[in-house]
Write a protein that holds these residues in place. Sequence first.
Motif, short mmCIF file in Angstrom:
data_model
loop_
_atom_site.label_atom_id
_atom_site.label_comp_id
_atom_site.label_asym_id
_atom_site.label_seq_id
_atom_site.Cartn_x
_atom_site.Cartn_y
_atom_site.Cartn_z
N LEU A 215 1.22 -0.90 -0.22
CA LEU A 215 -0.11 -0.14 0.20
C LEU A 215 0.82 1.53 0.22
CD1 LEU A 215 -2.49 1.70 -0.02
CD2 LEU A 215 -2.83 1.30 2.84
N ALA A 216 2.11 1.13 0.59
CA ALA A 216 2.99 2.16 1.19
C ALA A 216 3.41 2.82 -0.02
CB ALA A 216 3.66 2.35 2.20
N HIS A 217 4.03 1.85 -1.76
CA HIS A 217 4.96 1.73 -2.20
C HIS A 217 3.94 2.22 -3.80
CE1 HIS A 217 7.50 1.03 -5.16
NE2 HIS A 217 6.74 0.04 -5.55
N ALA A 218 2.56 1.87 -3.67
CA ALA A 218 1.27 2.18 -4.45
C ALA A 218 1.25 4.02 -4.48
CB ALA A 218 0.48 1.65 -4.72
N ILE A 219 0.95 4.08 -2.80
CA ILE A 219 1.00 5.71 -2.70
C ILE A 219 1.98 6.39 -2.91
CG2 ILE A 219 0.44 7.48 -1.25
CD1 ILE A 219 -1.37 5.43 -0.05
N ALA A 220 3.69 5.56 -3.11
CA ALA A 220 4.89 6.59 -3.26
C ALA A 220 5.21 6.53 -4.53
CB ALA A 220 5.81 6.03 -2.05
N ALA A 221 4.78 5.85 -5.19
CA ALA A 221 4.46 5.34 -6.96
C ALA A 221 3.57 6.12 -7.19
CB ALA A 221 4.03 4.14 -7.20
N GLY A 222 2.93 7.52 -6.69
CA GLY A 222 2.13 8.31 -7.56
C GLY A 222 1.10 7.88 -8.31
N LYS A 223 0.49 6.25 -7.41
CA LYS A 223 -0.85 5.89 -8.12
C LYS A 223 -2.31 6.55 -7.93
CE LYS A 223 -0.24 3.72 -10.15
NZ LYS A 223 -0.35 3.32 -12.18
N ASP A 224 -3.10 6.44 -7.98
CA ASP A 224 -4.27 6.58 -7.58
C ASP A 224 -5.05 5.12 -6.85
OD1 ASP A 224 -7.13 7.96 -7.47
OD2 ASP A 224 -7.52 6.76 -9.40
N VAL A 225 -4.87 5.70 -5.54
CA VAL A 225 -5.36 4.65 -4.36
C VAL A 225 -6.77 4.75 -3.82
CG1 VAL A 225 -4.63 3.51 -2.88
CG2 VAL A 225 -2.99 3.62 -4.68
N LEU A 226 -7.29 4.28 -3.60
CA LEU A 226 -8.34 4.56 -2.60
C LEU A 226 -8.13 3.48 -1.35
CD1 LEU A 226 -10.87 5.75 -1.08
CD2 LEU A 226 -12.15 4.40 -2.38
N VAL A 227 -8.08 3.69 -0.37
CA VAL A 227 -7.65 2.78 0.68
C VAL A 227 -8.94 2.75 1.44
CG1 VAL A 227 -6.98 2.12 2.96
CG2 VAL A 227 -5.73 3.85 1.66
N ARG A 228 -10.08 1.16 1.60
CA ARG A 228 -10.95 1.13 2.04
C ARG A 228 -10.87 -0.05 2.93
NH1 ARG A 228 -15.00 -0.47 -3.29
NH2 ARG A 228 -13.64 -2.09 -2.57
N ILE A 229 -11.46 0.06 4.34
CA ILE A 229 -11.67 -0.30 5.13
C ILE A 229 -12.67 -1.24 5.76
CG2 ILE A 229 -11.20 -0.48 8.09
CD1 ILE A 229 -9.25 2.84 7.27
N PRO A 230 -13.19 -2.53 5.87
CA PRO A 230 -14.43 -2.99 6.58
C PRO A 230 -14.25 -2.19 7.96
CG PRO A 230 -13.01 -4.38 5.51
CD PRO A 230 -12.18 -2.72 5.28
N ILE A 231 -15.17 -1.95 7.79
CA ILE A 231 -15.72 -1.83 9.62
C ILE A 231 -16.66 -2.74 10.28
CG2 ILE A 231 -16.13 -0.54 11.63
CD1 ILE A 231 -14.28 0.70 9.76
N ILE A 232 -15.57 -3.73 11.01
CA ILE A 232 -16.47 -5.29 11.37
C ILE A 232 -17.01 -5.28 13.15
CG2 ILE A 232 -16.13 -7.84 10.83
CD1 ILE A 232 -16.55 -6.19 8.92
N PRO A 233 -17.99 -4.91 13.04
CA PRO A 233 -17.50 -5.42 14.99
C PRO A 233 -17.32 -6.41 15.39
CG PRO A 233 -20.23 -5.11 13.26
CD PRO A 233 -19.05 -5.35 12.84
N GLY A 234 -16.22 -5.83 16.86
CA GLY A 234 -15.62 -6.81 17.28
C GLY A 234 -14.72 -7.22 17.20
N PHE A 235 -13.84 -6.33 16.11
CA PHE A 235 -12.41 -7.08 15.15
C PHE A 235 -11.89 -5.49 15.07
CE2 PHE A 235 -10.45 -6.63 10.96
CZ PHE A 235 -9.84 -7.14 11.65
N ASN A 236 -12.70 -4.09 13.90
CA ASN A 236 -11.72 -3.09 14.42
C ASN A 236 -12.77 -1.73 13.91
OD1 ASN A 236 -13.59 -3.11 12.24
ND2 ASN A 236 -12.10 -3.10 10.05
N ASP A 237 -13.98 -1.94 14.98
CA ASP A 237 -15.03 -0.52 14.98
C ASP A 237 -14.57 -0.41 16.82
OD1 ASP A 237 -15.79 -2.79 16.94
OD2 ASP A 237 -17.85 -2.49 17.03
N SER A 238 -13.26 -0.46 17.25
CA SER A 238 -13.58 0.18 18.23
C SER A 238 -12.71 1.68 18.65
CB SER A 238 -12.59 -0.18 20.05
OG SER A 238 -11.60 -0.21 19.14
N THR A 239 -12.60 2.93 19.52
CA THR A 239 -12.07 4.29 18.41
C THR A 239 -10.06 3.80 18.58
OG1 THR A 239 -13.88 5.32 20.14
CG2 THR A 239 -11.39 6.30 19.41
N ASP A 240 -9.77 3.24 19.94
CA ASP A 240 -8.28 3.06 19.19
C ASP A 240 -8.49 1.83 18.59
OD1 ASP A 240 -6.05 1.94 21.36
OD2 ASP A 240 -6.21 0.07 20.53
N ASP A 241 -9.21 1.24 17.36
CA ASP A 241 -8.95 0.30 16.54
C ASP A 241 -8.74 1.70 15.44
OD1 ASP A 241 -8.76 -1.94 17.50
OD2 ASP A 241 -11.03 -2.13 17.23
#
Length: 306
Positions: A215-241
């Motif tokens: 991901l970092a390499h694609a961004i550094a290479a100047g590519k058109d990148v959209l990061v997509r994050i699935p928000i999943i209960p109990g996995f990555n939905d907390s404020t800390d996450d």
Amino acid sequence: MHSADRQKTGIVFNIQKFSINDGPGIRTTVFLKGCPLHCRWCSNPESQAMAPQVLRDAKKCVGCHHCVEACPAHAVTLDANGALHFAPNSACAGCGRCVRECPAQALEVAGERKTVQQVLDVVLQDRPFYEESGGGLTLSGGEFLLQHEFSLELLKAAKEEGLHTCCETTAFAAPDVFDAMLPYLDTLYIDMKHADADRHKKFTGVDNALCLENLAHAIAAGKDVLVRIPIIPGFNDSTDDAERMAAKLHEIGAPRCQLLPFHQFGENKYALLGRTYAYRDVDALTKDALADTVALFRVHGIDAFV
């Protein structure tokens, strides 16, 4: 491109025309089978295994058991209680005979081997729509990088035809495999599951080091990148996450991200595969439920949206 390159084959489980959520404009999305990740919430479980799979609708099945007789590979069997069992993918040749001969039309095969040219012929049918809308071809999965030789030739063929190209990817691949695709991709939709490697591995089966590196390499290479994050209960939905993911995206220079609320659209597919859906009793998330998460990402300088 040499004609032999257009005869390379890959295993495709769907070609979806008139897609409007898989990149700019109107697109044709080619879904390739096989994925190195096994996310517990996966909405396309039929995409995970590389080989073709038979899906069975128990509601339509009349119990004639003709599929047992029809299968030339003896991959369909009955247990002592008379229940049908479809053997692991390596035993199934994906010939589709059981599907064709099922009198109740209760079976279907997910996955078919196709050449680059066969796929391209379908994609090119909608060229006028791409030209009018700024659309084109999107490779998805599964994980298209797992079938990297086929994917690369398909992308090259698409560029030879002047098509805009896009991919939906976890970016989990060897850096040289990932880098080989970049010259032939105009837009990349790259998933981010979690910032923590251990938690990522616990819920997907792999850690996130390669994903973040690519991901970092694609961004550094100047590519058109959209990061997509699935928000999943109990996995990555907390404020800390959210804090940790936003900080990581800021660190690697991601300008924007799309948050995808958890849904259960793929639940029925688990039943068709004879598998248990881990998120069966988990409520879907609404767009409004992610308002605070969007605000947190924006505090970190990430243009987040749902």
